[in-house]
Design an enzyme around this catalytic site. Structure first.
Site, mmCIF file in Angstrom:
data_model
loop_
_atom_site.group_PDB
_atom_site.id
_atom_site.type_symbol
_atom_site.label_atom_id
_atom_site.label_comp_id
_atom_site.label_asym_id
_atom_site.label_seq_id
_atom_site.Cartn_x
_atom_site.Cartn_y
_atom_site.Cartn_z
ATOM 1 N N ARG A 1 0.822 -1.210 0.000
ATOM 2 C CA ARG A 1 0.000 0.000 0.000
ATOM 3 C C ARG A 1 0.855 1.259 0.000
ATOM 4 N NH1 ARG A 1 -3.392 2.954 4.095
ATOM 5 N NH2 ARG A 1 -5.344 3.562 3.074
ATOM 6 N N ILE B 1 -7.264 7.455 -0.835
ATOM 7 C CA ILE B 1 -7.135 6.007 -0.916
ATOM 8 C C ILE B 1 -7.927 5.457 0.269
ATOM 9 C CG2 ILE B 1 -4.926 6.115 0.338
ATOM 10 C CD1 ILE B 1 -4.089 3.558 -1.038
ATOM 11 N N SER B 2 -8.834 4.532 0.009
ATOM 12 C CA SER B 2 -9.739 4.045 1.045
ATOM 13 C C SER B 2 -8.998 3.307 2.153
ATOM 14 C CB SER B 2 -10.788 3.109 0.432
ATOM 15 O OG SER B 2 -11.613 3.780 -0.474
ATOM 16 N N LYS B 3 -9.613 3.269 3.330
ATOM 17 C CA LYS B 3 -9.068 2.513 4.445
ATOM 18 C C LYS B 3 -8.920 1.042 4.051
ATOM 19 C CE LYS B 3 -11.239 3.161 8.335
ATOM 20 N NZ LYS B 3 -12.321 3.404 9.321
ATOM 21 N N PRO B 4 -7.859 0.367 4.497
ATOM 22 C CA PRO B 4 -7.708 -1.064 4.190
ATOM 23 C C PRO B 4 -8.927 -1.885 4.586
ATOM 24 C CG PRO B 4 -5.669 -0.209 5.086
ATOM 25 C CD PRO B 4 -6.678 0.893 5.215
#
Length: 271
Positions: free
Chosen positions: A87, A113-116
């Protein structure tokens, strides 16, 4: 039998903006010698990076996966993909120390960028929708909102083929730059209006959206295969969004509303 449409190679540059015209070709820059990507023990590619950064990211990725498991993510393909893709390769240098925290991070142009945990949750929901092959992977899927390219790469580990579409030209180019050293043949990046989907690649086994509108566009449902699934955020109330799942069968459409989420708004056009 009709001849199937020819699909773009990687990295695809399909410009659907400005009246459907493609800008004049520019002189190609000298191409560096190809570099064979490193692979894990499972044969999955690892994003190239400086050796010290890769060493530092290994325990960080492992901790991230452990946290995802603690939060209920259980699909082995999703967990393996989340633990494989670096990431930190997709965020700006100053944000690398936060890359494996469960937080959304800015990538420019008001996007994130979205949360994992959100990526893993949406992809696990997608995988539960059916149309998986003998190897457990989904077939061809559509990713709405490429952003920096991280989710598309993760999807490339769990799906046979990924079409990822982005409406913002600068982000599309950023994603191409991020993915270029990886040379992943099954991920195709498209510049275009995500609200219209990408009919040339349809039908899709699944569609995932990283932006939320008032409702799921009809084009996405039309381009979804029977037995396929859409996972997307939609407006639930003024200023609120909910994650929904849409399953398509020959008997009709079934929609399930899940938890509250917070995504950037879904917009039309190319900018």
């Amino acid at each position: 039998m009709a001849t199937p449409p020819q699909r773009p190679g990687f990295p695809a540059r399909i410009d659907l903006g400005r009246g459907g015209t493609t800008p004049p070709a520019r002189a190609a820059a000298p191409r560096p010698a190809p570099v064979r990507a490193a692979v894990t023990g499972d044969g999955l590619p690892v994003v190239p990076a400086a050796a010290s950064t890769v060493r530092d990211s290994i325990p960080a990725r492992a901790r991230m996966v452990q946290q995802l498991m603690a939060e209920g993510i259980s699909d082995p393909l999703v967990l393996r993909a989340m633990g494989t893709v670096d990431r930190h390769h997709f965020v700006d240098g100053a944000l690398v120390p936060q890359a494996y925290e469960d937080t959304a991070l800015p990538i420019g142009l008001g996007q994130t960028i979205s949360k994992p945990s959100v990526v893993a949750r949406m992809l696990e929901l997608l995988m539960q929708g059916g149309l998986r092959g003998d190897n457990g992977k989904l077939g061809r899927v559509l990713d709405i909102g490429t952003g920096c390219g991280y989710q598309a790469v993760v999807m490339g580990q769990i799906c046979e083929e990924v079409y990822s579409i982005e409406r913002l030209r600068d982000l599309h180019e950023k994603a191409r730059a991020n993915l270029r050293p990886m040379r992943i043949a099954n991920v195709h990046l498209i510049l275009g209006d995500g609200m219209a989907g990408f009919a040339k690649g349809a039908p899709y086994a699944g569609i995932v959206a990283a932006a939320g509108g008032e409702a799921v566009p009809d084009a996405w449902i039309d381009q979804l295969a029977y037995g396929g699934r859409i996972v997307a955020p939609v407006a639930a109330a003024p200023g609120q969004q909910a994650l929904i799942v849409i399953d398509k069968s020959r008997q009709g459409i079934r929609q399930t509303v899940l938890e509250a989420v917070n995504f950037v708004p879904l917009k039309s056009g190319v900018a």
